[in-house]
Design an enzyme around this catalytic site. Structure first.
Site, PDB file in Angstrom:
ATOM      1  N   ASP A 330       0.833  -1.212   0.000  1.00 32.98           N
ATOM      2  CA  ASP A 330       0.000   0.000   0.000  1.00 32.98           C
ATOM      3  C   ASP A 330       0.866   1.260   0.000  1.00 32.98           C
ATOM      4  O   ASP A 330       0.511   2.269   0.603  1.00 32.98           O
ATOM      5  CB  ASP A 330      -0.972   0.001   1.202  1.00 32.98           C
ATOM      6  CG  ASP A 330      -2.012   1.120   1.132  1.00 32.98           C
ATOM      7  OD1 ASP A 330      -2.216   1.674   0.027  1.00 32.98           O
ATOM      8  OD2 ASP A 330      -2.603   1.447   2.172  1.00 32.98           O
ATOM      9  N   ASN A 420       1.690  11.115   4.174  1.00 34.02           N
ATOM     10  CA  ASN A 420       0.391  10.826   3.587  1.00 34.02           C
ATOM     11  C   ASN A 420      -0.137  12.074   2.884  1.00 34.02           C
ATOM     12  O   ASN A 420       0.611  12.710   2.141  1.00 34.02           O
ATOM     13  CB  ASN A 420      -0.539  10.249   4.665  1.00 34.02           C
ATOM     14  CG  ASN A 420      -1.639   9.411   4.077  1.00 34.02           C
ATOM     15  OD1 ASN A 420      -2.448   9.886   3.299  1.00 34.02           O
ATOM     16  ND2 ASN A 420      -1.673   8.139   4.431  1.00 34.02           N
TER      17      ASN A 420
END
Ligand code: CA
Length: 577
Positions: A330, A420
Site C-alpha cells: 500500500d 500521507n
C-alpha cells in the site's frame, strides 16, 4: 463568528517582492482578466495576494510571497474571525482558496462553503446531501474527507464522496452542471481537490482498497463534457488497450489482474508545468495489496505507485517514474507533488519532488522522468535499504516480499505511509521543503485464500493471530515529525518532533512555516525551525493558507472533527475562544 477590524496596517508594494517560480504576468493583464473570474492567466501568475488553487500555484509549492506577517511579529497573530462549519464528524483535510475577497473550502460529506474572506460572513453554502454509508451512501475506503475546491471563470468545482464532479456558480453556489465521474454503484470515491489545466477540470478518484482500476479524467470546465480519460493500469487485454502506454504496462502484469481492478488510483497529488505543458499525477497502491495475489508471476505492475507525466490535451502518458515497483505494501505515490527549479551539482534542473508513502524523498527530472536523487526521510524504513540512482529502483530487504517468502513480517512504514496527504511546502529563500513525516510499522502477511468481494476491503493480506506474529520491533523515530529537506542535496536540514497528528504545511515570504499539528496551528522560523507562535484550533487540522485583503494579510486553517471551524488570523487579532 467574531469579526475584528484591524488597526493600522502597513501598505505594501507586493509586486516588487513577488518571487513566484512561474512566468510573471503584468498587472494590467490580470486586471483585464478579472471580469471573467479566475482565468488561465491568473492561475499561471498566481497573484501574490490570492490563493487560487489548492497548492497556491501550478507548481503546488504551498508558498506565498506575502510578508506582512513575519518571523519578528508573528507572536502578535490573533483571531480575526472564525466560522463554524454546520456539519461535522469527518476529518478536515481541505486547503481553503481565496479569490476576489471570497474564501471557498470544503467540509464533511463534501460540503462546500463560500465566506467573505475579510469578515467570515457566509456568502453561501452547498450541501450535496450525501447519505452515510450505513444509510445507503457511498462506500468509502479511508474516511469521509475532502481536500478542497478548484476555481475557474465564474465557477467553483468540487469532487464528491459519491464520485460526482460538480460545478457551482461562484456568486450563488447554485449547481451549473454535474457529472458522475465513476461508475455508479462501484467502489470509487472522490476526496481530492480538482485541478484546472487549459480550461479543463482534472479529477481522479480513490478506492483501491476495495478493488478498482485507477484513472484520471478531464472535463470541459464550461460544459462538463468529458475531454479525455486516462487509465493508470491496464484493463483486460481481450478488450483492447486504450493506448500504447497501457499495452506496455500490460507486459508487467500476470494473471487476471483486471478482475479486481489492479488499483493505481489518483486520489491526491497533481501539478502542472505550463512551459513543458505536462500534467503530473501520482498513482496509488495495488489492488489487492499483495502482489502474489494480484500478479502471481511477479512484475513491476506499471503504473502503480508512480509519478506519471501526462499530455494535458489527450491524457496519454509521456513518461513515468515508479517509486515502488510491484507494490506489496500500500505504498502509494499519490502524495503531494511539487515542481521546483533547482541548481543541483552546479546544473540548473527542472525537477518534480515527492515524498510518497514508502519513506524515500524523490527528486526527478520533470521533463524526462530521470531519477536525480532519492534519500530515506523516514527514520523507520525496513522494506528497502536505499534506491539505486542508476536504475531508479529500490534495493529491497529480503524479508520485504512477504508473499514470496511466505513469512509474515513487520515492516516500516506501514500502510499509512511515512508521508500521507498533508501537503509539504517550499520556501525559495531558505531553499527548503517542509515535510510532515511520520514513522510507523505494520504486519504484512499473505492471506491463504483470496476471493474478490465487492463492497469490502480486498487486500489479499492477513493479520494472523497475535501468537502467530513475530514480536513487533520498536520504532526508532518519532511518530510525527516536521522535516526541513534541502531538495538540491536531498538531505535533512533540521527537524521538529511533533506531538500530534499532522495537518498540512504552508510557507511565506515572512520567513515562516505554518502547519497544523494535533489541535494547533503552529508558526516556525523557516530557516531554523524554531517555534515562534501557536494557537489552539480544533483537533484534526487541514492545511493553512494565506491571502491579503484591503492591506491585511490573513492566515486561515480549517480544523476540528467534532465541530469543524475555519479559523482566520491576522496581526493584532484576538485570542482563540
Ligand atoms: Ca491505499
Amino acid at each position: 463568528m467574531t469579526v475584528l477590524v484591524p488597526r493600522l496596517v502597513r501598505a505594501r508594494a507586493l509586486m516588487v517582492l513577488f518571487a513566484a517560480p512561474m512566468t510573471l504576468v503584468p498587472a494590467q493583464v490580470l486586471a483585464a482578466q478579472q471580469s471573467e473570474g479566475v482565468s488561465e492567466v491568473a492561475l499561471r501568475a498566481s497573484a501574490p495576494a490570492e490563493w487560487l488553487t489548492t497548492g497556491r500555484d501550478y507548481a503546488e509549492t504551498h508558498y506565498s510571497p506575502l510578508d506582512q506577517i513575519d518571523a519578528d511579529n508573528v507572536e502578535q497573530l490573533g483571531l480575526a474571525w472564525s466560522w463554524i462549519i454546520p456539519k461535522s464528524g469527518a476529518r478536515i483535510e481541505a486547503t481553503p482558496v481565496v479569490s476576489d475577497g471570497v474564501m471557498y473550502a470544503t467540509g464533511p460529506k463534501s460540503f462546500v462553503l463560500a465566506l467573505d474572506a475579510g469578515t467570515g460572513e457566509k456568502k453561501w453554502q452547498w450541501d450535496p446531501g450525501i447519505p452515510d454509508e450505513r444509510e445507503g451512501g457511498p462506500s468509502i475506503c479511508c474516511g469521509d474527507v475532502n481536500r478542497g475546491v478548484a476555481l475557474y471563470g465564474d465557477k467553483v468545482f468540487v469532487g464528491l464522496l459519491d464520485g460526482r464532479l460538480v460545478a457551482l456558480a461562484r456568486d450563488t453556489g447554485l449547481v451549473v452542471w454535474t457529472v458522475q465521474t465513476t461508475p455508479r454503484g462501484a467502489d470509487y470515491s472522490v476526496t481530492g481537490a480538482p485541478r484546472i489545466v487549459k480550461g479543463n477540470v482534472i479529477i481522479g478518484n480513490g478506492g483501491a482498497e476495495y478493488g478498482v482500476r485507477g484513472y484520471v479524467t478531464a472535463y470541459d470546465a464550461e460544459t462538463g463534457d468529458q475531454v479525455w480519460r486516462s487509465y493508470t493500469v491496464p484493463g483486460n487485454p481481450a478488450d483492447g488497450f486504450e493506448n500504447e502506454a497501457m499495452r506496455a504496462a500490460a507486459e508487467t502484469w500476470t494473471g487476471e489482474w483486471w478482475i479486481v481492478g489492479g488499483g493505481g488510483t489518483v486520489w491526491d497529488g497533481m501539478a502542472y508545468d505550463p512551459e513543458a505543458d505536462l500534467l503530473y499525477v501520482g498513482t496509488g497502491n495495488g489492488s489487492p495489496w499483495n502482489r502474489d495475489t494480484r500478479s502471481p508471476g511477479g512484475g513491476d505492475n506499471l503504473y502503480l505507485s508512480s509519478i506519471l507525466a501526462l499530455n494535458p490535451d489527450s491524457g496519454e502518458p509521456v513518461w513515468h517514474y515508479q517509486t515502488t515497483p510491484g507494490d506489496d505494501w500500500d505504498y502509494t505515490a499519490t502524495q503531494p507533488l511539487m515542481l521546483l527549479d533547482l541548481t543541483i551539482a552546479g546544473r540548473e534542473r527542472k525537477v518534480i519532488v515527492q515524498a510518497p508513502k514508502n519513506g524515500f524523498f524523490y527528486v526527478v527530472d520533470r521533463l524526462t522522468g530521470e531519477l536525480i536523487s532519492a534519500s530515506a526521510f523516514a527514520d523507520d524504513l525496513t522494506w528497502a535499504v536505499g534506491v539505486d540512482v542508476d536504475t531508479g529502483r529500490p534495493i529491497e530487504t529480503p524479508e520485504a516480499r512477504y508473499g514470496r517468502t511466505g513469512q509474515g513480517v513487520y515492516l516500516s512504514p506501514g500502510p499509512g505511509g511515512a508521508h500521507n496527504w498533508p501537503p509539504m511546502s517550499w520556501n525559495p529563500d531558505t531553499g527548503l521543503v517542509y515535510l510532515p513525516a511520520q514513522n510507523s510499522s505494520s504486519y504484512y502477511a499473505k492471506a491463504d485464500e483470496f476471493e474478490y468481494r465487492q463492497g469490502v476491503w480486498n487486500t489479499g493480506t492477513a493479520r494472523g493471530s497475535r501468537e502467530s506474529r513475530p514480536e513487533r520491533p520498536a520504532l526508532t523515530g518519532p511518530r510525527t515529525v516536521l522535516l526541513a529537506v534541502d531538495p538540491a542535496t536531498n538531505t535533512e536540514a533540521w527537524r521538529v518532533v511533533s506531538d500530534g497528528a499532522h495537518g498540512g504545511t504552508m510557507s511565506t515570504g515572512g520567513n515562516l512555516v505554518f502547519r497544523g499539528s494535533g489541535d494547533r496551528l503552529i508558526a516556525h522560523d523557516a530557516g531554523t525551525g524554531a517555534q515562534l507562535w501557536s494557537a489552539t484550533v480544533g483537533q484534526g487540522t487541514g492545511t493553512p493558507m494565506t491571502y491579503e485583503l484591503d492591506g491585511v494579510q490573513y492566515v486561515s486553517i480549517a480544523a476540528g472533527r467534532r465541530v469543524g471551524r475555519v479559523y482566520t488570523f491576522a496581526l493584532d487579532g484576538l485570542p482563540v475562544r
